[in-house]
Design an enzyme around this catalytic site. Structure first.
Site, PDB file in Angstrom:
ATOM      1  N   ARG A 101      -7.514  -2.122 -18.855  1.00 27.09           N
ATOM      2  CA  ARG A 101      -7.775  -2.167 -17.403  1.00 27.09           C
ATOM      3  C   ARG A 101      -8.425  -3.514 -17.130  1.00 27.09           C
ATOM      4  NH1 ARG A 101     -10.138   2.463 -13.478  1.00 27.09           N
ATOM      5  NH2 ARG A 101      -7.970   3.083 -13.792  1.00 27.09           N
ATOM      6  N   HIS A 128      -0.802  -0.314 -10.729  1.00 24.50           N
ATOM      7  CA  HIS A 128      -1.375   0.846 -11.429  1.00 24.50           C
ATOM      8  C   HIS A 128      -0.200   1.748 -11.857  1.00 24.50           C
ATOM      9  CE1 HIS A 128      -4.261   3.506 -12.936  1.00 24.50           C
ATOM     10  NE2 HIS A 128      -4.894   3.881 -11.852  1.00 24.50           N
ATOM     11  N   GLN A 131      -0.692   5.484 -12.891  1.00 20.49           N
ATOM     12  CA  GLN A 131      -0.970   6.341 -11.738  1.00 20.49           C
ATOM     13  C   GLN A 131       0.343   6.738 -11.052  1.00 20.49           C
ATOM     14  OE1 GLN A 131      -4.172   7.381 -10.506  1.00 20.49           O
ATOM     15  NE2 GLN A 131      -2.822   8.751  -9.398  1.00 20.49           N
ATOM     16  N   ASP A 221      -6.010   6.077  -0.546  1.00 20.84           N
ATOM     17  CA  ASP A 221      -6.863   5.557  -1.624  1.00 20.84           C
ATOM     18  C   ASP A 221      -8.049   4.873  -0.936  1.00 20.84           C
ATOM     19  OD1 ASP A 221      -7.866   4.501  -4.019  1.00 20.84           O
ATOM     20  OD2 ASP A 221      -6.341   2.939  -4.191  1.00 20.84           O
ATOM     21  N   CYS A 261      -5.317   9.120  -5.398  1.00 26.54           N
ATOM     22  CA  CYS A 261      -5.403   8.811  -6.830  1.00 26.54           C
ATOM     23  C   CYS A 261      -6.795   9.095  -7.391  1.00 26.54           C
ATOM     24  CB  CYS A 261      -5.027   7.356  -7.079  1.00 26.54           C
ATOM     25  SG  CYS A 261      -6.038   6.197  -6.134  1.00 26.54           S
ATOM     26  N   ARG A 289      -2.211  12.930 -14.807  1.00 31.53           N
ATOM     27  CA  ARG A 289      -2.412  11.665 -15.525  1.00 31.53           C
ATOM     28  C   ARG A 289      -2.265  11.898 -17.033  1.00 31.53           C
ATOM     29  NH1 ARG A 289      -5.150   7.504 -13.303  1.00 31.53           N
ATOM     30  NH2 ARG A 289      -4.266   6.444 -15.122  1.00 31.53           N
TER      31      ARG A 289
HETATM   32  N1   CP Z   1      -7.086   7.063 -10.547  1.00 34.00           N
HETATM   33  C1   CP Z   1      -7.706   6.402 -11.544  1.00 34.00           C
HETATM   34  O1   CP Z   1      -7.158   5.496 -12.171  1.00 34.00           O
HETATM   35  O2   CP Z   1      -8.972   6.832 -11.808  1.00 34.00           O
HETATM   36  P1   CP Z   1     -10.015   6.074 -12.734  1.00 34.00           P
HETATM   37  O3   CP Z   1     -10.360   4.791 -12.032  1.00 34.00           O
HETATM   38  O4   CP Z   1     -11.184   7.017 -12.813  1.00 34.00           O
HETATM   39  O5   CP Z   1      -9.387   5.815 -14.074  1.00 34.00           O
HETATM   40  N1  NVA Z   2      -7.378   0.927  -5.599  1.00 30.38           N
HETATM   41  C1  NVA Z   2      -8.433   1.488  -6.436  1.00 30.38           C
HETATM   42  C2  NVA Z   2      -7.829   2.458  -7.387  1.00 30.38           C
HETATM   43  C3  NVA Z   2      -8.796   3.109  -8.336  1.00 30.38           C
HETATM   44  C4  NVA Z   2      -8.123   4.051  -9.280  1.00 30.38           C
HETATM   45  C5  NVA Z   2      -9.146   0.365  -7.153  1.00 30.38           C
HETATM   46  O1  NVA Z   2      -8.473  -0.552  -7.644  1.00 30.38           O
HETATM   47  O2  NVA Z   2     -10.381   0.388  -7.226  1.00 30.38           O
END
Ligand code: CP
Ligand code: NVA
Length: 318
Positions: A101, A128, A131, A221, A261, A289
């Site tokens: 990430r 993502h 997701q 989101d 999400c 997930r």
């Molecule tokens: N939706 C998602 O990716 O959640 P996290 O940021 O908790 O991994």
């Molecule tokens: N758009 C959000 C998604 C988190 C899973 C972020 O990037 O923080």
């Protein structure tokens, strides 16, 4: 070597294979079977931003598939003790997968460029993909597989989640609509990229009612993604009319269901009444997930010849 840098790494058949294998592995788990497809395999995880779902679902996925996940914390020295190039080449000597990430999509591209081990994008500023796989799995289950011609409307920021979701809709024949203030809509260069992928019925508009009235699914989101905290006040003002609340739900057809999400900022982009309503699929969506990532790991294992054949997966009943 096959990676999941973003959904562009999958063609339509790959996408459907991962969905199919996710469903098979989910059905097996429900019957108490946990096939050890990745016995003695390891998956490292390195995260530059917070995570609950992505981290825990990958760690659990590896355990259920008979392997081990290694969550690397600060003392592994990511970006500080050595270069990314050295870091990933060393991991390639030990591990079978790396989930990352990252703030920037370019970090994922760089990791993958060494072909040291399969890289899985666990979220960047641009995408993502894991997701989106879980989201389409959730929609597939809700519609009993009849997705063609149905509509997913995202209400809010044209962000990383939206980019992957829009592309994923093209793979399965869902219409995609984005209701967002002009300055937060998807830029023309990304729409051009979308046009190079599978055909997608796409539109975006500031007019929320127009985007919502034919929706089978409403998805939202956070208005401020990780890394954008300095823009929080401006974003709160811009997105205030785009809250997913009961009034907005009343503009959508009765059949419409709700997706998010997570994590959610309850009271900002979505109200408690909506996220906790019987129309909300948000928690099964989070659960998916795990199943989608098991399908993805199995697919990467076959593609990268960790498994001699796909038979142990394709022989599982759905
Ligand atoms: N939706 C998602 O990716 O959640 P996290 O940021 O908790 O991994
Ligand atoms: N758009 C959000 C998604 C988190 C899973 C972020 O990037 O923080």
């Amino acid at each position: 070597m096959k990676h999941l840098r973003n959904l562009v790494d999958l063609n339509v058949d790959d996408f459907h294979t991962i969905l199919d294998w996710s469903l098979r592995l989910k059905a097996s788990l429900a019957k108490g079977h946990r096939p050890d497809l990745l016995k003695n395999h390891t998956c490292a995880l390195v995260f530059e931003k917070a995570s609950l779902r992505t981290r825990v679902s990958f760690e659990t996925a590896m355990a259920q598939l008979g392997g081990t996940a290694l969550y690397l914390t600060g003392d592994a020295g990511w970006r500080e003790r050595e270069t990314i190039a050295d870091f990933v080449r060393v991991l390639g000597e030990y591990c079978d997968f790396l989930v990352c990430r990252a703030f920037s999509q370019s970090t994922i591209e760089e990791l993958a460029s060494y072909n040291a081990l399969p890289i899985i994008n666990g979220l960047t500023d641009q995408s993502h993909p894991c997701q989106a796989l879980a989201d389409i799995l959730t929609i597939h289950e809700h519609l009993g597989g009849k997705l063609k011609g149905r509509q997913l409307t995202f209400v809010g920021d044209g962000n990383n989640v939206v980019r992957s979701l829009a592309r994923a809709c093209g793979y399965v024949g869902l219409r995609f609509r984005l209701a967002s203030p002009k300055q937060y809509q998807l830029p023309e260069d990304f729409i051009e990229e979308l046009r190079e992928g599978p055909p997608l019925d796409f539109d975006q508009d500031e007019n929320i009612e127009k985007m919502v009235r034919d929706a089978d699914f409403l998805y939202t989101d956070v208005w401020t993604s990780m890394g954008q905290e300095s823009e929080n006040d401006a974003r709160k003002r811009a997105f205030a009319p785009y809250q997913l609340n009961e009034q907005l739900m009343s503009k959508a057809p009765e059949r419409c269901r709700v997706l998010h999400c997570l994590p959610a900022r309850r009271g900002l982009e979505i109200t408690n009444e909506v996220i906790d309503s019987p129309k909300s699929l948000v928690f099964p969506q989070a659960g998916n997930r795990l199943h989608a990532q098991k399908g993805l790991l199995a697919w990467l294992a076959v593609e990268n010849n960790y498994l001699a054949s796909a038979a142990p997966i394709t022989n599982l009943p759905r």
